[in-house]
Enzyme design. Structure first.
Site, short mmCIF file in Angstrom:
data_model
loop_
_atom_site.label_atom_id
_atom_site.label_comp_id
_atom_site.label_asym_id
_atom_site.label_seq_id
_atom_site.Cartn_x
_atom_site.Cartn_y
_atom_site.Cartn_z
N LEU A 1 52.22 52.26 45.48
CA LEU A 1 51.48 52.43 44.41
C LEU A 1 51.06 50.95 43.63
O LEU A 1 52.12 50.10 43.35
CB LEU A 1 52.25 53.04 43.41
CG LEU A 1 51.57 53.63 41.99
CD1 LEU A 1 50.56 54.35 42.25
CD2 LEU A 1 52.57 54.27 41.27
N HIS A 2 49.72 50.67 43.54
CA HIS A 2 49.46 49.55 42.88
C HIS A 2 48.04 50.04 42.04
O HIS A 2 47.11 50.83 42.54
CB HIS A 2 49.42 48.24 43.60
CG HIS A 2 48.25 48.61 44.63
ND1 HIS A 2 48.52 49.28 45.82
CD2 HIS A 2 46.93 48.01 44.83
CE1 HIS A 2 47.32 49.52 46.77
NE2 HIS A 2 46.30 48.61 45.98
N LEU A 3 47.55 49.18 40.99
CA LEU A 3 46.30 49.03 40.48
C LEU A 3 45.82 47.74 40.27
O LEU A 3 46.94 46.69 40.22
CB LEU A 3 46.47 49.72 39.17
CG LEU A 3 47.08 51.42 39.03
CD1 LEU A 3 48.34 51.45 38.72
CD2 LEU A 3 45.94 52.14 37.98
#
Length: 233
Positions: free
Chosen positions: A180-182
């Site tokens: 999970l990353h933005l």
């Protein structure tokens, strides 16, 4: 570590004061530049390769050959939702020198906020391109959730710059890591979508009326509404 609370959130930004910086902007940019000076990036991003295209929508075109040739080889995915696989590359395996700092606030202190990390993107596609890594040690797959959306909105509100952009792409939509990353970076160009005409739909949601791609717009006018907005998703 960067500690913040409601008093640090900024709702009014202007392109007439593009050089204005918040405490967050100052720390973030200073730390990012220090990482660049330590040669932690695969290449140096060249902002002079940005061109605004003519026409109504004023799209931005970027020539970034280095990202295509020097970035880490992306993993291959066949489904939008796939379980986290610790045998593949993930962000717990990067050099910890690539971490910028940890985040702590009253919103997430009870959920181990020291696990919320900002890190450089070693293959940048824009000015100060970095990564938001929510609950990094939980090893969540690349599927956006309420927590990560809430954290991203907080980061957006910590900046005094209208150029701050935050984005998310899923597996099978060019996400190269199933962790999970933005993404966030500064794009110093005012975009058509910032002032385009919208049509009211429901609650805080509006529909974009005139644009090549369909989309929704959500209005957030005060901090007490942030959790209501996040719950929509």
């Amino acid at each position: 570590m960067f500690k913040y609370n409601d008093d640090n959130f900024i709702f009014d930004v202007s392109w007439t004061s593009i050089s204005t910086h918040s405490k967050f902007d100052e720390l973030f940019k200073k730390t990012w530049i220090e990482k660049e000076e330590k040669n932690l990036f695969r290449y140096k991003y060249k902002s002079q390769n940005v061109v605004r295209l003519p026409g109504k929508y004023q799209f931005i075109k970027v020539l970034n050959i280095d990202r295509a040739t020097k970035r880490r080889t992306p993993a291959s995915f066949h489904k939008v939702l796939q379980p986290f696989d610790d045998s593949l590359f993930n962000f717990t395996k990067i050099n910890h020198e690539e971490y910028l700092f940890k985040l702590e606030s009253p919103y997430n202190s009870c959920e181990n906020s020291s696990d919320d990390i900002l890190a450089i993107n070693s293959s940048p596609l824009g000015d100060f391109h970095s990564l938001i890594l929510p609950k990094i040690s939980s090893k969540l797959p690349q599927s956006i959730n309420n927590y990560s959306l809430h954290l991203s909105l907080q980061i957006l509100l910590l900046s005094a710059s209208p150029a701050m952009r935050i984005g998310y792409n899923s597996l099978c939509a060019y996400a190269s890591v199933n962790h999970l990353h933005l993404h966030f970076y500064y794009l110093p160009y005012k975009m058509y979508l910032e002032t385009c005409e919208v049509e009211y739909l429901s609650g805080s949601c509006y529909i974009i009326k005139d644009y090549p791609g369909k989309g929704f717009v959500f209005f957030l006018c005060s901090i007490d509404k942030i959790l209501d907005l996040v719950r929509i998703f």
